[in-house]
Design a protein around this motif. Structure first.
Motif, PDB file in Angstrom:
ATOM      1  N   ALA A   1      13.420   0.181  34.900  1.00  0.00           N
ATOM      2  CA  ALA A   1      14.236   1.340  34.554  1.00  0.00           C
ATOM      3  C   ALA A   1      13.743   2.548  35.339  1.00  0.00           C
ATOM      4  O   ALA A   1      12.549   2.787  35.409  1.00  0.00           O
ATOM      5  N   PRO A   2      14.653   3.344  35.909  1.00  0.00           N
ATOM      6  CA  PRO A   2      14.251   4.484  36.705  1.00  0.00           C
ATOM      7  C   PRO A   2      13.610   5.598  35.902  1.00  0.00           C
ATOM      8  O   PRO A   2      12.821   6.341  36.414  1.00  0.00           O
ATOM      9  N   GLY A   3      13.937   5.742  34.654  1.00  0.00           N
ATOM     10  CA  GLY A   3      13.350   6.841  33.900  1.00  0.00           C
ATOM     11  C   GLY A   3      13.174   6.494  32.438  1.00  0.00           C
ATOM     12  O   GLY A   3      14.004   5.845  31.852  1.00  0.00           O
ATOM     13  N   HIS A   4      12.060   6.905  31.850  1.00  0.00           N
ATOM     14  CA  HIS A   4      11.845   6.743  30.424  1.00  0.00           C
ATOM     15  C   HIS A   4      10.831   7.778  29.985  1.00  0.00           C
ATOM     16  O   HIS A   4       9.703   7.777  30.442  1.00  0.00           O
ATOM     17  N   THR A   5      11.267   8.660  29.129  1.00  0.00           N
ATOM     18  CA  THR A   5      10.360   9.665  28.613  1.00  0.00           C
ATOM     19  C   THR A   5      10.944  10.285  27.351  1.00  0.00           C
ATOM     20  O   THR A   5      12.149  10.510  27.275  1.00  0.00           O
ATOM     21  N   SER A   6      10.139  10.504  26.361  1.00  0.00           N
ATOM     22  CA  SER A   6      10.556  11.142  25.108  1.00  0.00           C
ATOM     23  C   SER A   6      11.851  10.561  24.555  1.00  0.00           C
ATOM     24  O   SER A   6      12.746  11.295  24.155  1.00  0.00           O
ATOM     25  N   GLY A   7      11.981   9.265  24.582  1.00  0.00           N
ATOM     26  CA  GLY A   7      13.181   8.649  24.048  1.00  0.00           C
ATOM     27  C   GLY A   7      14.344   8.611  25.026  1.00  0.00           C
ATOM     28  O   GLY A   7      15.395   8.112  24.705  1.00  0.00           O
ATOM     29  N   LEU A   8      14.168   9.169  26.222  1.00  0.00           N
ATOM     30  CA  LEU A   8      15.222   9.137  27.233  1.00  0.00           C
ATOM     31  C   LEU A   8      15.043   7.866  28.042  1.00  0.00           C
ATOM     32  O   LEU A   8      14.052   7.696  28.727  1.00  0.00           O
ATOM     33  N   GLY A  42      19.462  18.643  18.508  1.00  0.00           N
ATOM     34  CA  GLY A  42      18.970  19.027  17.194  1.00  0.00           C
ATOM     35  C   GLY A  42      17.857  18.168  16.634  1.00  0.00           C
ATOM     36  O   GLY A  42      17.283  18.483  15.593  1.00  0.00           O
ATOM     37  N   SER A  43      17.497  17.099  17.306  1.00  0.00           N
ATOM     38  CA  SER A  43      16.419  16.238  16.836  1.00  0.00           C
ATOM     39  C   SER A  43      15.086  16.990  16.897  1.00  0.00           C
ATOM     40  O   SER A  43      14.827  17.707  17.867  1.00  0.00           O
ATOM     41  N   PRO A  44      14.229  16.844  15.899  1.00  0.00           N
ATOM     42  CA  PRO A  44      12.953  17.575  15.902  1.00  0.00           C
ATOM     43  C   PRO A  44      12.055  17.238  17.094  1.00  0.00           C
ATOM     44  O   PRO A  44      11.244  18.065  17.504  1.00  0.00           O
ATOM     45  N   ASP A  45      12.212  16.055  17.658  1.00  0.00           N
ATOM     46  CA  ASP A  45      11.344  15.677  18.776  1.00  0.00           C
ATOM     47  C   ASP A  45      12.006  15.855  20.139  1.00  0.00           C
ATOM     48  O   ASP A  45      11.436  15.491  21.159  1.00  0.00           O
ATOM     49  N   PHE A  46      13.210  16.465  20.177  1.00  0.00           N
ATOM     50  CA  PHE A  46      13.853  16.689  21.466  1.00  0.00           C
ATOM     51  C   PHE A  46      13.114  17.794  22.208  1.00  0.00           C
ATOM     52  O   PHE A  46      12.839  18.854  21.668  1.00  0.00           O
ATOM     53  N   ASP A  47      12.794  17.542  23.461  1.00  0.00           N
ATOM     54  CA  ASP A  47      12.035  18.476  24.288  1.00  0.00           C
ATOM     55  C   ASP A  47      12.906  18.858  25.483  1.00  0.00           C
ATOM     56  O   ASP A  47      13.082  18.052  26.404  1.00  0.00           O
ATOM     57  N   ARG A  48      13.433  20.062  25.482  1.00  0.00           N
ATOM     58  CA  ARG A  48      14.323  20.498  26.557  1.00  0.00           C
ATOM     59  C   ARG A  48      13.625  20.475  27.915  1.00  0.00           C
ATOM     60  O   ARG A  48      14.230  20.086  28.915  1.00  0.00           O
ATOM     61  N   GLY A  49      12.379  20.889  27.967  1.00  0.00           N
ATOM     62  CA  GLY A  49      11.639  20.876  29.230  1.00  0.00           C
ATOM     63  C   GLY A  49      11.490  19.471  29.785  1.00  0.00           C
ATOM     64  O   GLY A  49      11.657  19.240  30.987  1.00  0.00           O
ATOM     65  N   GLU A  50      11.197  18.535  28.915  1.00  0.00           N
ATOM     66  CA  GLU A  50      11.053  17.137  29.334  1.00  0.00           C
ATOM     67  C   GLU A  50      12.395  16.584  29.811  1.00  0.00           C
ATOM     68  O   GLU A  50      12.460  15.838  30.785  1.00  0.00           O
ATOM     69  N   TYR A  51      13.473  16.967  29.135  1.00  0.00           N
ATOM     70  CA  TYR A  51      14.808  16.536  29.545  1.00  0.00           C
ATOM     71  C   TYR A  51      15.101  17.046  30.963  1.00  0.00           C
ATOM     72  O   TYR A  51      15.546  16.283  31.823  1.00  0.00           O
ATOM     73  N   VAL A  52      14.838  18.313  31.221  1.00  0.00           N
ATOM     74  CA  VAL A  52      15.107  18.894  32.541  1.00  0.00           C
ATOM     75  C   VAL A  52      14.266  18.193  33.607  1.00  0.00           C
ATOM     76  O   VAL A  52      14.768  17.845  34.680  1.00  0.00           O
ATOM     77  N   ARG A  53      12.996  17.956  33.315  1.00  0.00           N
ATOM     78  CA  ARG A  53      12.122  17.260  34.291  1.00  0.00           C
ATOM     79  C   ARG A  53      12.634  15.841  34.559  1.00  0.00           C
ATOM     80  O   ARG A  53      12.629  15.374  35.702  1.00  0.00           O
ATOM     81  N   THR A  54      13.081  15.164  33.512  1.00  0.00           N
ATOM     82  CA  THR A  54      13.607  13.807  33.674  1.00  0.00           C
ATOM     83  C   THR A  54      14.886  13.821  34.507  1.00  0.00           C
ATOM     84  O   THR A  54      15.056  13.005  35.419  1.00  0.00           O
ATOM     85  N   MET A  55      15.785  14.762  34.216  1.00  0.00           N
ATOM     86  CA  MET A  55      17.036  14.836  34.974  1.00  0.00           C
ATOM     87  C   MET A  55      16.770  15.168  36.434  1.00  0.00           C
ATOM     88  O   MET A  55      17.457  14.665  37.324  1.00  0.00           O
ATOM     89  N   LYS A  56      15.767  15.988  36.696  1.00  0.00           N
ATOM     90  CA  LYS A  56      15.411  16.310  38.080  1.00  0.00           C
ATOM     91  C   LYS A  56      14.986  15.036  38.817  1.00  0.00           C
ATOM     92  O   LYS A  56      15.422  14.782  39.945  1.00  0.00           O
ATOM     93  N   LYS A  57      14.156  14.220  38.176  1.00  0.00           N
ATOM     94  CA  LYS A  57      13.710  12.964  38.783  1.00  0.00           C
ATOM     95  C   LYS A  57      14.895  12.019  39.011  1.00  0.00           C
ATOM     96  O   LYS A  57      15.016  11.409  40.071  1.00  0.00           O
ATOM     97  N   LEU A  58      15.747  11.892  37.987  1.00  0.00           N
ATOM     98  CA  LEU A  58      16.881  10.982  38.101  1.00  0.00           C
ATOM     99  C   LEU A  58      17.866  11.431  39.178  1.00  0.00           C
ATOM    100  O   LEU A  58      18.458  10.599  39.869  1.00  0.00           O
ATOM    101  N   ALA A  59      18.034  12.736  39.333  1.00  0.00           N
ATOM    102  CA  ALA A  59      18.970  13.263  40.335  1.00  0.00           C
ATOM    103  C   ALA A  59      18.535  12.931  41.761  1.00  0.00           C
ATOM    104  O   ALA A  59      19.338  12.974  42.682  1.00  0.00           O
ATOM    105  N   GLN A  60      17.274  12.573  41.938  1.00  0.00           N
ATOM    106  CA  GLN A  60      16.756  12.236  43.257  1.00  0.00           C
ATOM    107  C   GLN A  60      16.878  10.746  43.574  1.00  0.00           C
ATOM    108  O   GLN A  60      16.565  10.320  44.680  1.00  0.00           O
TER     109      GLN A  60
END
Length: 94
Positions: A1-8, A42-60
């Protein structure tokens, strides 16, 4: 899998030399793929910063076809949809 982090999680399948991603709730596609919606945050464990970092990696990475948990399949424009979600997250959450 290309990406996996914080439930993503992204599942990748190579089919006839083309990359297909199954992304669940990572993003929501729109009918014409002219825009995307970001996931529920709205999930208590959702991390916006981690989401952005993951999307940056996936976009490449290469992605020909993207199948989200919500919205139509992005056939032939998977990478563009991921890039749009990354830009949307940067714009909303900066």
């Amino acid at each position: 899998a290309p990406g996996h982090t914080s439930g993503l999680v992204v599942f990748e399948i190579l089919l006839n030399g083309e990359t297909c991603w199954f992304v669940g709730d990572l993003l929501i596609t729109t009918h014409a793929h002219g825009a995307v919606e970001l996931p529920w945050t709205g999930s208590p464990d959702f991390d916006r910063g981690e989401y952005v970092r993951t999307m940056k990696k996936l976009a490449q990475l290469p992605c020909d076809h993207l199948f989200a948990g919500h919205g139509p399949a992005a056939i032939g424009c998977g990478k563009r949809v991921v890039e749009m979600a990354y830009v949307e997250a940067l714009t909303k959450w900066r």
